[in-house]
Design a protein around this motif. Structure first.
Motif: not given
Lengths: 313, 313, 313, 313
Positions: C226-234
């Motif tokens: 599992v590759i996780a792509m995360g973007v901070p939004t808050c």
């Protein structure tokens, strides 16, 4: 006047020629056509005099039709290319009407909450506005930047106010030299839905030729030239049905199976009869592709970019 | 003037009292409070004279604050109940200013595409418009129906035009006798986000007391009375941080662990210092609940219904 | 374990170093940094062993952080450039895990109706899906096209079902060889909101290190990488306030005005105390830029394009 | 089999009767009709045996059609009343299939981003989910609350995965005892668009009777009973045109102006011929009211409330 059921000058001229069995050009109308690459066709209809006006119920002036194939599945590149064609044609018209630094007001007509009517407000959302920056922080802009402002005045049904009443006040207060109006149109052809842009230097005349001139958005009512950019987003359901009937009777005739009754019917307009059958309730039935949401999104990008590059040097 | 960082008269009056150690009421200000059921509180701040005006930087007039608990999880019934309180208070103010059939223009300020700023345009969407029906089909409406129209003029950043410039033109053309403006406000308290409505009979004065009167939306600039309905939808991030610091120093003092330096700091406003730390870029950081989309939806219903029932008999 | 209040390995490593006064690198962690043009920085954190895992509470593996400046006002070109950096880094990771034609399932976590949480579902909307075409019309695709499918399983609060329960069933039925999960993250820094992408080859471990392993989305629970792509939004509102307090105490110390009490406080975590003050109700208060809607739109384009070009040859 | 071009059992039965000149009831089918107030009609079609199945191409079982007039302009009260009729009919069917505490999974089919197809996902958004609360905080719920979960699996074109493949996995993992599927349907009548709900206890069989049984969502493929709730949201453009032709020929015949050729045409299906004429491109042209966005919103409320009250005591 004949009920053309289309706002496109090009379609009206074709219908008029067919209805009157005219082989060459209609008197008072000039037409040219140019292909740009595989997917884009630019047609220009010029109405020269009153005869042309009366024939197709459109004001004297220039009507440019840009047809774009396959916009639904357009890539970023194709959207860009189409917008460049819009820029070129629009720029010519603008330069004919005003000087390079004359302020322009962009107006997005239509109802944002009704998808096939949302094109105008969506385009406005993507216009590069400069008027307030020129006023408060002129130094951040290049010398010679044109003042651009934009509004989406809403529709009569949701504001209770005629568009003309709203625009008149704004024009009086901010004094632009040119207005560009973007609107969703009706067309006769489903192939044109969200795939065609008409640019006209004559403004918008709702119910053109039928009187009711009070509400037109033109130099007559607003005091400054008005360019109208229209995109067909739907076809009336009754139009589709009436056109199918025409095709059908034509086929019967071709097979030499017609009779006097059918031949007579052929000359009438079946639209009103069908409208009654189709619309037992007070809805406004339209034919539209299921994918209208995406088509409107792509077309908004084409029109907004086309405008943004046409209005600045 | 003190930077209150809130548009609510009630919060300003509380901050002023605290900052000046005033036990009773501020001179020139009158306040009452009423509880309605479990979840609703109505507070009224009346600014009587110039002293009151100077104290909290708000114009002479009436400011009604309606606080609604638990609006996020409000059922249909609770939304209805809250809207009825809005109707009652708004109706009193309207009847003080105009006659029952005088035409009203509703104005939704803010940017539809920025959720915490979208309240005004969303409310306008749900207002019952009658002006065009009175003009074109008056018979379908009850005798004595008031003429109601509505616009969402957009924001300076997306139109390039001051709201006042747009409204002035519309008022000149359609001549309403009263304007009701709906806007999103800043507050000091996160508990109030999308849970409070302030109704003021003084219009909207951005940067009140700081000059810049040119852009106020009031009887002075528009020539007719303006009712302002404001709903807090966010708190500035720097406000949250500054308030936390205040609480912290207070706690240090309570535990008798403070010193001269801290005590002096307590009297200063740490907001500017913090703002610099927080906002290294040109964003507009705000504190808002994650559930803001739903809160705005519920609050729009409360305000729109509140208005719809207040403006017709 | 220390409450880092950030899901970014890079921020955790910085916090750990600071908290423990480590000058060089943390034992068990390797870091590199590369600048690409003016606006993009790529940092790589490699966690090598259990010591690294324990230090920052993240699983052994690779964590790539891509920081993009000024994404809010990004032009079409800049979005494209940023997406190419994503493609390059993602492609390397994918090629380490599977063969070029192995089928991939893309999963967009989060709630489409809550703007700061909508990134995952929005990205999925723009992914080029091929699985059904390979099955029903394989001839229209180039030889060697990889099978790509995508789902947005929703969130526990709106489905009542754990994401893992939904994904397990899908994996069993359609048998992909790799999953790429896109999710919105919390960060410590408001400068990173919707401007940073973390790509990790370790999957997603909610509440990492705290137990609760049952719900992690990793090779352990799903049986495939599992590759996780995360973007901070808050950023949590309490985090902002706690960080402001830290800065404040630091400033007091610098000016030699501190005392024992403050010095001791400096070592504590003020987060819990502040959280209580800030959150009197059951909302989830966050700090987010007012322009979050637009930022999420731009970031979705970057991530979706980045993936689309990384997964096909 | 005859191409009915409608998913409503009631319309199919009417078409079958007309096509076969059946005066009474079709053998193997039972029908009843009940009016509720001014605006609501409930019709029940029961297919009793194979003869009925073959006649109209629908599985043995119960098909309840609820027609609601004027839903477009429905007030809050009328939406509530309509939802109560849905609750009553749905409750009867549910109680025939499962026990009061048996867990239910709600499934919203369709594409959220294509308005006429968005009904299913929108309904799911408003369902009261309890499964996760029963698991993590059972005490906050009343004794005997039924476990309810819900998913919107997306459509093949955007996920690359058959709905059945997604649902099978979820059913295996969370083991509900009943599924309720909500979907947008095609109808023959524009008067029924977003004004009719069909509830069937037979599940969903796409291309019913034509084979392709593999993808049906029924007890056969999912192992548990499936209730299907369908709402017509569009009519195919070619259907409108073909129906207009039928009406036209009928009129010609009535006026005794027909001939052998036309009489023969009358017996054929003009749909295929027209489809070719209408759809020169690969769009999916539909007839839909311009106001579809608002109609879908109102209908979603009716269906969601109808379900919420039917599934709990």
């Amino acid at each position: 006047m004949y009920n053309f059921r289309t706002d496109l000058a090009l379609e009206r001229r074709d219908l008029y020629k067919k209805a009157n069995n005219i082989e060459k050009e209609v008197d008072g109308i000039e037409t040219t056509e140019e292909k740009i690459g595989e997917d884009i066709t630019v047609s220009k209809v010029k109405i020269l005099n009153e005869n042309g006006e009366n024939a197709i119920g459109k004001k004297k002036g220039n009507y440019i039709t840009i047809d774009i194939k396959n916009l639904k599945i357009a890539s970023e590149d194709e959207i860009q290319k189409a917008s460049e064609v819009v820029t070129k044609e629009l720029k010519d018209i603008i330069n004919n009407l005003v000087s390079p630094e004359d302020p322009i007001l962009i107006v997005g007509l239509g109802n944002l909450y009704v998808t096939p009517d949302a094109l105008g407000p969506r385009v406005v959302q993507d216009i590069d506005i400069t008027r307030h920056i020129l006023e408060y922080m002129p130094n951040v802009l290049e010398q010679g930047t044109r003042s651009v402002s934009a509004v989406s005045p809403g529709v009569l049904g949701t504001t209770g106010i005629e568009t003309l009443e709203i625009l008149k006040g704004i024009v009086d207060n901010i004094k632009p030299k040119l207005i560009i109006v973007i609107d969703a149109l009706a067309s006769r052809s489903i192939a044109r839905i969200s795939s065609t842009i008409q640019i006209a230097d004559t403004g918008i005349v709702p119910g053109a030729g039928v009187g009711n001139a009070r509400k037109e958005l033109t130099i007559n009512t607003l005091g400054i030239p008005v360019i109208a950019m229209g995109v067909p987003t739907c076809v009336e359901a009754a139009t589709i049905a009436a056109d199918s009937l025409d095709l059908f009777i034509q086929k019967v005739q071709e097979e030499a199976q017609s009779n006097d009754f059918l031949n007579k019917l052929q000359d009438e307009d079946k639209y009103e009869m069908i409208k009654e059958v189709l619309a037992p309730q007070d809805y406004n039935f339209i034919v539209t592709p299921k994918e209208i949401d995406e088509l409107i999104e792509n077309m908004s990008s084409v029109v907004a970019r086309g405008i943004n590059f046409a209005i600045q040097k």
